[in-house]
Motif scaffolding. Structure first.
Motif, PDB file in Angstrom:
ATOM      1  N   LYS A 447       0.817  -1.214   0.000  1.00 29.97           N
ATOM      2  CA  LYS A 447       0.000   0.000   0.000  1.00 29.97           C
ATOM      3  C   LYS A 447       0.855   1.270   0.000  1.00 29.97           C
ATOM      4  O   LYS A 447       0.743   2.127   0.899  1.00 29.97           O
ATOM      5  CB  LYS A 447      -0.962  -0.002   1.187  1.00 29.97           C
ATOM      6  CG  LYS A 447      -1.945  -1.167   1.168  1.00 29.97           C
ATOM      7  CD  LYS A 447      -2.893  -1.149   2.356  1.00 29.97           C
ATOM      8  CE  LYS A 447      -3.851  -2.332   2.296  1.00 29.97           C
ATOM      9  NZ  LYS A 447      -4.779  -2.366   3.458  1.00 29.97           N
ATOM     10  N   VAL A 449       1.962   5.013  -0.862  1.00 30.60           N
ATOM     11  CA  VAL A 449       1.119   6.206  -0.885  1.00 30.60           C
ATOM     12  C   VAL A 449       0.855   6.632  -2.326  1.00 30.60           C
ATOM     13  O   VAL A 449       1.777   6.714  -3.149  1.00 30.60           O
ATOM     14  CB  VAL A 449       1.786   7.354  -0.111  1.00 30.60           C
ATOM     15  CG1 VAL A 449       0.942   8.624  -0.187  1.00 30.60           C
ATOM     16  CG2 VAL A 449       2.008   6.942   1.341  1.00 30.60           C
ATOM     17  N   GLN A 450      -0.406   6.886  -2.637  1.00 22.61           N
ATOM     18  CA  GLN A 450      -0.777   7.353  -3.970  1.00 22.61           C
ATOM     19  C   GLN A 450      -0.863   8.870  -4.008  1.00 22.61           C
ATOM     20  O   GLN A 450      -1.082   9.536  -2.990  1.00 22.61           O
ATOM     21  CB  GLN A 450      -2.126   6.764  -4.393  1.00 22.61           C
ATOM     22  CG  GLN A 450      -2.108   5.254  -4.625  1.00 22.61           C
ATOM     23  CD  GLN A 450      -3.429   4.745  -5.166  1.00 22.61           C
ATOM     24  OE1 GLN A 450      -4.468   5.383  -5.020  1.00 22.61           O
ATOM     25  NE2 GLN A 450      -3.391   3.591  -5.821  1.00 22.61           N
ATOM     26  N   THR A 456       1.016   6.675  -8.748  1.00 23.14           N
ATOM     27  CA  THR A 456       1.959   6.285  -7.696  1.00 23.14           C
ATOM     28  C   THR A 456       3.369   6.627  -8.136  1.00 23.14           C
ATOM     29  O   THR A 456       3.765   6.324  -9.273  1.00 23.14           O
ATOM     30  CB  THR A 456       1.868   4.772  -7.415  1.00 23.14           C
ATOM     31  OG1 THR A 456       0.515   4.433  -7.080  1.00 23.14           O
ATOM     32  CG2 THR A 456       2.790   4.375  -6.265  1.00 23.14           C
ATOM     33  N   LYS A 468       9.012  10.067   2.016  1.00 21.18           N
ATOM     34  CA  LYS A 468       8.694   9.080   0.964  1.00 21.18           C
ATOM     35  C   LYS A 468       9.132   7.667   1.333  1.00 21.18           C
ATOM     36  O   LYS A 468       9.214   6.799   0.472  1.00 21.18           O
ATOM     37  CB  LYS A 468       9.369   9.485  -0.358  1.00 21.18           C
ATOM     38  CG  LYS A 468       9.045  10.895  -0.829  1.00 21.18           C
ATOM     39  CD  LYS A 468       7.580  11.077  -1.154  1.00 21.18           C
ATOM     40  CE  LYS A 468       7.300  12.462  -1.715  1.00 21.18           C
ATOM     41  NZ  LYS A 468       5.865  12.670  -2.000  1.00 21.18           N
ATOM     42  N   LYS A 470       7.751   5.110   2.576  1.00 19.84           N
ATOM     43  CA  LYS A 470       6.832   4.016   2.251  1.00 19.84           C
ATOM     44  C   LYS A 470       6.870   3.669   0.766  1.00 19.84           C
ATOM     45  O   LYS A 470       6.433   2.589   0.355  1.00 19.84           O
ATOM     46  CB  LYS A 470       5.409   4.388   2.678  1.00 19.84           C
ATOM     47  CG  LYS A 470       4.444   3.217   2.737  1.00 19.84           C
ATOM     48  CD  LYS A 470       3.137   3.599   3.394  1.00 19.84           C
ATOM     49  CE  LYS A 470       2.133   2.452   3.390  1.00 19.84           C
ATOM     50  NZ  LYS A 470       2.607   1.265   4.116  1.00 19.84           N
ATOM     51  N   ASN A 471       7.392   4.580  -0.054  1.00 18.00           N
ATOM     52  CA  ASN A 471       7.443   4.391  -1.510  1.00 18.00           C
ATOM     53  C   ASN A 471       8.876   4.249  -2.016  1.00 18.00           C
ATOM     54  O   ASN A 471       9.128   4.446  -3.198  1.00 18.00           O
ATOM     55  CB  ASN A 471       6.784   5.585  -2.218  1.00 18.00           C
ATOM     56  CG  ASN A 471       5.290   5.657  -2.008  1.00 18.00           C
ATOM     57  OD1 ASN A 471       4.790   5.372  -0.921  1.00 18.00           O
ATOM     58  ND2 ASN A 471       4.566   6.034  -3.054  1.00 18.00           N
TER      59      ASN A 471
END
Length: 508
Positions: A447, A449-450, A456, A468, A470-471
């Motif tokens: 999941k 972050v969008q 994305t 950032k 999480k991505n």
């Protein structure tokens, strides 16, 4: 006349062949020396004999290395696995917490649960595999060609098991027959409803993948794999109990060698295997370098040095094929304006995009960086199978650099019915990049972050941009790497290219 030193002759060859900085003169001088090797009264001199004989051995060794990549890649996996987990039809290692970078193997997928087993139809005879429901599996011979299964309703099933196979993910029984098995199995020995698959090699690779929706709960995919049963045909009651060792408990080195050990491994493979008449010419190449079924491989010290250099050269050639020559093949890029490469451009597990030849560039490029092939991986099937766009370069065409930072923009509605993932791999070994993160990948279930529009952005670099994490996938300064963007069960938008990923863009 003083005899030339074989080793230094071929070190010069390797340097000439691998140079890419425009040193045409150095290359020409070496090739001219070969073309102009002196003959006296129609026969070679002693110096010419040594030069051309060693050149022949070197060339045949290099070509044998490239030819055998599918086999030695998987044979190295077998030897490495059995060294750590043990051998036998009943041993099926499972990466119960998803495969990590500590397991060294070409292009593993950290976003499914893996099980990989190695079956010997020479030692154990025909084997029965009870595949559980829910797996996406592959049965390949040891040249990584899918086993040929039954023809059902006009379709011949090849290699795939489970979701993309004849059992359609409901679970099924598969009977595996060795290459020299004549006729059909005895009546009554084959379980009712079983699918009979035939192998072209004695050794067979069994590869299960199971899926999860929550990375924190892998109980279901592990339970699915644990329902696997493998036993000799007609001997289920007397079969050895199944073992499912945890692949992460003791990391294994499953990588193939890049030096003389490659040919030592090749000799063991040749000794263990069925002699396929289709391979006799290439086995002639092996004979030239001292590898022959049933005979010890015992090269002289000089020959060992020569073969060691040939192996190192051939490995580097395979990387040039993957990062340069495949780029030049028609249809090799998914998008003409982007860097994403299609490693299965011919949609054919035999790499025969034409009926007139085998595409050896695609074949060598794939198997120096990956293992296993099946129709479900290569064919264009909407809402089924998988696709594997790969990139070695950024938007500007430069190789990805672990010391730099990049952004990968993925437009909204990523067309993967099952899930998508992005994984970073070591530029040399093609194993998962050992970047210090728990897994060298990000997937849909994580999941990320969008953006407000549903798109994305993924980030790659030695440090995460502010906010950032999480991505972000960490990369390693001083190391090159590449990225595979997987789509499981790709949707129509991927095929008609109404959706396509951006290139890796260097952050300024």
């Amino acid at each position: 006349m003083k005899q030339p030193n074989r080793t230094f002759t071929h070190l010069a060859l390797a340097a000439a062949v691998l140079t890419s900085s425009g040193t045409a003169l150095a290359q020409a001088s070496h090739f001219d020396a070969l073309a102009n090797a002196p003959f006296e009264k129609d026969y070679p001199t002693a110096d010419s004999t040594r030069l051309l004989r060693d050149e022949l051995i070197f060339q045949r060794a290099a070509q044998a290395y490239l030819w055998a990549l599918p086999a030695i890649n998987i044979w190295a996996m077998k030897e490495g696995s059995e060294k750590v987990f043990g051998a036998g039809y009943n041993v099926l290692p499972v990466w119960k917490e998803r495969i990590k970078a500590s397991t060294l193997v070409t292009t593993p997928n950290s976003d499914v649960v893996y099980a990989m087993g190695y079956l010997d139809l020479k030692k154990d005879g025909p084997l029965v595999v009870e595949a559980p429901a829910g797996v996406q599996g592959i049965l390949d011979d040891f040249f990584q060609r899918p086993l040929v299964g039954p023809t059902i309703d006009g379709r011949t099933w090849v290699g795939d098991v489970g979701l993309a196979g004849p059992d359609k993910g409901k679970g099924g029984t598969y009977v595996l027959l060795p290459p020299d098995y004549k006729g059909e199995p005895p009546k009554g020995s084959v379980p009712k409803g079983a699918f009979i698959y035939r192998s072209r090699t004695y050794n067979v690779f069994l590869f299960w993948r199971t899926f999860f929706s929550d990375p924190k709960d892998l109980s279901k995919p592990n339970a699915q794999i644990a329902a696997t049963r493998i036993y000799p045909l007609g001997q289920k009651a007397a079969a050895k109990p199944m073992q499912f060792p945890d692949g992460n408990a003791k990391p294994a080195d499953l990588l193939f060698p890049r030096d003389i050990r490659y040919f030592e491994m090749m000799s063991r493979f040749i000794d263990s295997e069925y002699v396929d008449p289709a391979d006799l010419d290439m086995r002639g190449f092996l004979h030239t370098i001292g590898i022959e079924k049933g005979k010890p491989f015992s090269p002289s010290p000089e020959m060992r040095t020569l073969l060691d250099r040939a192996a190192q050269t051939a490995f580097k050639m395979s990387k040039v094929v993957m990062t340069d020559m495949i780029n030049r093949e028609p249809g090799s890029k998914y998008y003409p304006d982007r860097q994403w490469i299609n490693v299965f451009a011919g949609e054919n597990t035999s790499f025969q995009s034409s009926q007139t030849f085998t595409n050896l560039e695609q074949r060598s490029g794939f198997f120096t960086s990956a293992y296993s092939a099946s129709p479900g991986m290569v064919m264009n099937m909407v809402n089924a199978g998988a696709k594997y766009p790969v990139t070695f370069r950024d938007k500007d065409g430069n190789f990805l650099d672990g010391g730099q930072s990049y952004k990968l923009h993925l437009p909204p509605k990523i067309p993967a019915k099952n899930f998508w993932s992005a994984t970073v791999y070591d530029g040399t070994t093609a194993s998962g990049l050992d970047n210090g993160q728990s897994h060298p990948s990000l997937n849909q279930m994580d999941k990320p972050v969008q953006n407000a529009d549903g798109s994305t952005d993924l980030y790659f670099g030695p440090t995460a941009p502010a906010g950032k994490d999480k991505n972000w996938l960490r990369t390693v300064p001083g190391k090159g790497y590449f990225v595979i963007f997987r789509l499981y069960s790709p949707e129509q938008a991927f095929f008609d290219q109404t959706w396509k990923p951006d290139d890796m863009e260097k952050l300024r």
